[in-house]
Scaffold this motif. Structure first.
Motif, PDB file in Angstrom:
ATOM      1  N   ALA A  40      22.154 -11.675  52.538  1.00  0.00           N
ATOM      2  CA  ALA A  40      23.286 -12.079  52.956  1.00  0.00           C
ATOM      3  C   ALA A  40      22.782 -13.865  52.777  1.00  0.00           C
ATOM      4  N   VAL A  41      23.603 -14.362  52.051  1.00  0.00           N
ATOM      5  CA  VAL A  41      23.168 -16.019  51.762  1.00  0.00           C
ATOM      6  C   VAL A  41      24.170 -16.709  52.838  1.00  0.00           C
ATOM      7  N   SER A  42      23.576 -17.285  53.667  1.00  0.00           N
ATOM      8  CA  SER A  42      24.378 -17.679  54.737  1.00  0.00           C
ATOM      9  C   SER A  42      24.516 -19.352  54.633  1.00  0.00           C
ATOM     10  N   LYS A  43      23.549 -19.774  53.772  1.00  0.00           N
ATOM     11  CA  LYS A  43      23.633 -21.259  53.749  1.00  0.00           C
ATOM     12  C   LYS A  43      25.158 -21.911  53.828  1.00  0.00           C
ATOM     13  N   THR A  44      25.179 -23.042  54.524  1.00  0.00           N
ATOM     14  CA  THR A  44      26.201 -23.659  54.798  1.00  0.00           C
ATOM     15  C   THR A  44      27.249 -23.035  56.056  1.00  0.00           C
ATOM     16  N   GLU A  63      18.501 -18.575  53.025  1.00  0.00           N
ATOM     17  CA  GLU A  63      19.030 -19.933  53.041  1.00  0.00           C
ATOM     18  C   GLU A  63      18.457 -20.722  52.168  1.00  0.00           C
ATOM     19  N   ASN A  64      18.891 -21.895  51.600  1.00  0.00           N
ATOM     20  CA  ASN A  64      18.729 -22.850  50.850  1.00  0.00           C
ATOM     21  C   ASN A  64      18.055 -24.046  51.111  1.00  0.00           C
ATOM     22  N   TYR A  65      18.740 -24.651  52.232  1.00  0.00           N
ATOM     23  CA  TYR A  65      18.255 -25.922  52.798  1.00  0.00           C
ATOM     24  C   TYR A  65      17.263 -25.735  53.948  1.00  0.00           C
ATOM     25  N   MET A  87      13.704 -17.824  52.051  1.00  0.00           N
ATOM     26  CA  MET A  87      14.198 -19.106  51.551  1.00  0.00           C
ATOM     27  C   MET A  87      14.255 -18.893  50.055  1.00  0.00           C
ATOM     28  N   ILE A  88      15.479 -19.640  49.348  1.00  0.00           N
ATOM     29  CA  ILE A  88      16.186 -19.290  48.090  1.00  0.00           C
ATOM     30  C   ILE A  88      16.335 -20.361  47.448  1.00  0.00           C
ATOM     31  N   GLY A  89      16.117 -21.573  48.037  1.00  0.00           N
ATOM     32  CA  GLY A  89      16.495 -22.775  47.630  1.00  0.00           C
ATOM     33  C   GLY A  89      15.229 -23.489  47.103  1.00  0.00           C
ATOM     34  N   LEU A 169       9.761 -11.305  40.888  1.00  0.00           N
ATOM     35  CA  LEU A 169      10.264 -12.509  40.025  1.00  0.00           C
ATOM     36  C   LEU A 169      11.739 -12.611  40.644  1.00  0.00           C
ATOM     37  N   MET A 170      12.189 -13.871  40.356  1.00  0.00           N
ATOM     38  CA  MET A 170      13.364 -14.276  40.817  1.00  0.00           C
ATOM     39  C   MET A 170      14.150 -14.900  39.521  1.00  0.00           C
ATOM     40  N   CYS A 171      15.420 -14.913  39.363  1.00  0.00           N
ATOM     41  CA  CYS A 171      16.192 -15.781  38.450  1.00  0.00           C
ATOM     42  C   CYS A 171      17.489 -16.202  38.906  1.00  0.00           C
ATOM     43  N   ILE A 172      18.019 -17.486  38.408  1.00  0.00           N
ATOM     44  CA  ILE A 172      19.348 -17.709  38.532  1.00  0.00           C
ATOM     45  C   ILE A 172      20.173 -17.980  37.445  1.00  0.00           C
ATOM     46  N   PRO A 173      20.454 -17.110  36.555  1.00  0.00           N
ATOM     47  CA  PRO A 173      21.100 -17.191  35.303  1.00  0.00           C
ATOM     48  C   PRO A 173      22.243 -17.910  35.236  1.00  0.00           C
ATOM     49  N   GLY A 209      20.895 -11.307  40.887  1.00  0.00           N
ATOM     50  CA  GLY A 209      22.256 -10.896  41.045  1.00  0.00           C
ATOM     51  C   GLY A 209      22.886 -11.779  42.154  1.00  0.00           C
ATOM     52  N   MET A 210      24.097 -11.968  42.133  1.00  0.00           N
ATOM     53  CA  MET A 210      24.789 -12.750  43.068  1.00  0.00           C
ATOM     54  C   MET A 210      26.132 -12.077  43.317  1.00  0.00           C
ATOM     55  N   SER A 211      27.167 -12.906  44.016  1.00  0.00           N
ATOM     56  CA  SER A 211      28.495 -12.358  44.231  1.00  0.00           C
ATOM     57  C   SER A 211      28.991 -11.639  42.892  1.00  0.00           C
ATOM     58  N   ASP A 212      28.885 -12.587  41.864  1.00  0.00           N
ATOM     59  CA  ASP A 212      29.750 -12.453  40.780  1.00  0.00           C
ATOM     60  C   ASP A 212      29.055 -11.422  39.684  1.00  0.00           C
ATOM     61  N   VAL A 225      19.578  -8.091  45.904  1.00  0.00           N
ATOM     62  CA  VAL A 225      20.751  -8.808  45.391  1.00  0.00           C
ATOM     63  C   VAL A 225      20.848 -10.098  46.479  1.00  0.00           C
ATOM     64  N   ARG A 226      21.310 -11.352  46.110  1.00  0.00           N
ATOM     65  CA  ARG A 226      21.508 -12.465  46.804  1.00  0.00           C
ATOM     66  C   ARG A 226      22.935 -12.676  46.809  1.00  0.00           C
ATOM     67  N   VAL A 227      23.618 -12.432  48.010  1.00  0.00           N
ATOM     68  CA  VAL A 227      25.134 -12.667  47.892  1.00  0.00           C
ATOM     69  C   VAL A 227      25.759 -13.207  49.025  1.00  0.00           C
ATOM     70  N   GLY A 228      26.334 -14.454  48.714  1.00  0.00           N
ATOM     71  CA  GLY A 228      26.912 -15.392  49.668  1.00  0.00           C
ATOM     72  C   GLY A 228      28.476 -15.070  49.785  1.00  0.00           C
ATOM     73  N   ARG A 229      29.108 -15.923  48.740  1.00  0.00           N
ATOM     74  CA  ARG A 229      30.625 -15.935  48.972  1.00  0.00           C
ATOM     75  C   ARG A 229      31.448 -14.524  48.882  1.00  0.00           C
ATOM     76  N   ALA A 230      30.822 -13.507  48.357  1.00  0.00           N
ATOM     77  CA  ALA A 230      31.438 -12.229  48.693  1.00  0.00           C
ATOM     78  C   ALA A 230      31.376 -11.661  49.983  1.00  0.00           C
TER      79      ALA A 230
HETATM   80  C1  LIG Z   1      23.885 -19.740  47.056  1.00  0.00           C
HETATM   81  C2  LIG Z   1      23.125 -18.802  46.272  1.00  0.00           C
HETATM   82  C3  LIG Z   1      23.248 -17.449  46.037  1.00  0.00           C
HETATM   83  C4  LIG Z   1      24.653 -17.034  46.596  1.00  0.00           C
HETATM   84  O1  LIG Z   1      25.579 -17.295  45.725  1.00  0.00           O
HETATM   85  P1  LIG Z   1      26.983 -16.541  45.586  1.00  0.00           P
HETATM   86  O2  LIG Z   1      27.697 -16.937  44.119  1.00  0.00           O
HETATM   87  O3  LIG Z   1      27.688 -17.021  46.910  1.00  0.00           O
HETATM   88  O4  LIG Z   1      26.749 -14.964  46.040  1.00  0.00           O
HETATM   89  C5  LIG Z   1      22.179 -16.748  45.722  1.00  0.00           C
HETATM   90  N1  LIG Z   1      21.074 -17.170  45.037  1.00  0.00           N
HETATM   91  C6  LIG Z   1      20.790 -18.281  45.089  1.00  0.00           C
HETATM   92  C7  LIG Z   1      19.657 -18.822  44.826  1.00  0.00           C
HETATM   93  C8  LIG Z   1      21.651 -19.309  45.848  1.00  0.00           C
HETATM   94  O5  LIG Z   1      21.409 -20.715  45.772  1.00  0.00           O
END
Ligand SMILES: *Cc1c(COP(=O)(O)O)cnc(C)c1O
Length: 247
Positions: A40-44, A63-65, A87-89, A169-173, A209-212, A225-230
């Protein structure tokens, strides 16, 4: 205020929806649900939102920050909550100590120098820091992450560090609308992990993988999977400072 209340009461419901989406994707992929961990990505978001998620059974948080992330770790540690913080930032060299002293996982290692600092600064009393290497897979917008070509050398260097445990490994496509387009970079990351596994690295984690696009990621083998907004709703960066530690 009313807005905040609505978000709070919805967190348990939203978490449940995300878990359902994950279960459906696992079923479609023929994978057991136990193979995929929800971060659960709880940043902000403030500690009250995190507490709601904990009440709903959530144990892993991203968390990112800094110092925001480290403050939340300390807040819940003082209250005896046993959680896993990731830590994912982006990692700055001058803030590695805070990461090494607070977090269980770091997903965004992309430089040997940062990895060395994390290992040196990991307190002896804590278990090894679990590490994923961030890879800039094709189509990725962000500047962070190693290229696939640089990955083997970084993996070799991180494996040698005493207080880091290299997990995967990790990625943010870049965002993509179609499932097929979403799957492509995730498939590439899986291929890169399989290459390293064949070379003898004991890796077991794909953080993608994120919310979308969590379904596409699970279809391609995501284990986190790293999910924030959802879960928590839309982020409002301006409100971050005020809400941070005011439950
Ligand atoms: C903010 C963030 C997420 C979560 O993204 P959502 O679109 O809110 O699910 C996942 N991974 C990283 C690295 C992020 O910075």
């Amino acid at each position: 205020m009313l807005y905040m209340l609505t978000i709070m009461t919805n967190i348990a419901e939203r978490l449940n929806e995300v878990r359902c989406r994950m279960a459906q994707a696992c079923a479609a992929a023929g994978r057991p649900v136990s193979q995929v961990r929800l971060l659960a990505v709880s940043k902000t978001f403030g500690v009250e939102a995190v507490a709601k998620a904990i009440e709903a059974g959530q144990e892993d948080f991203g968390e990112n920050y800094l110092p925001e992330g480290a403050e939340k770790v300390a807040y819940f540690a003082e209250r005896g909550r046993s959680l896993q913080w990731h830590m994912i930032g982006p990692l700055q060299s001058n803030k590695t100590r805070m990461v090494a002293e607070s977090f269980h996982w770091v997903h965004t290692v992309d430089r040997v120098k940062v990895a060395e600092r994390l290992s040196e600064q990991r307190p002896a009393a804590m278990p090894d820091l679990e590490v994923c290497l961030e890879v800039n897979v094709s189509g990725e917008e962000s500047k962070s992450g190693v290229t696939p070509e640089e990955l083997p050398a970084l993996a070799a260097a991180v494996m040698r560090l005493p207080h880091l445990q290299l997990r995967g490994l990790m990625c943010i496509p870049a965002p993509a609308r179609e499932l097929a387009a979403q799957r492509r970079p995730f498939a590439q990351l899986r291929g890169l992990m399989e290459d390293l596994q064949r070379a003898g690295y004991p890796l077991d984690t794909l953080s993608m993988g994120m919310s979308d696009d969590l379904e596409a990621a699970i279809l391609e083998g995501a284990t986190i999977v790293r999910v924030g907004r959802a879960i928590f709703g839309e982020r409002h960066y301006a409100a971050q400072e005020a809400d941070r530690l005011n439950p």
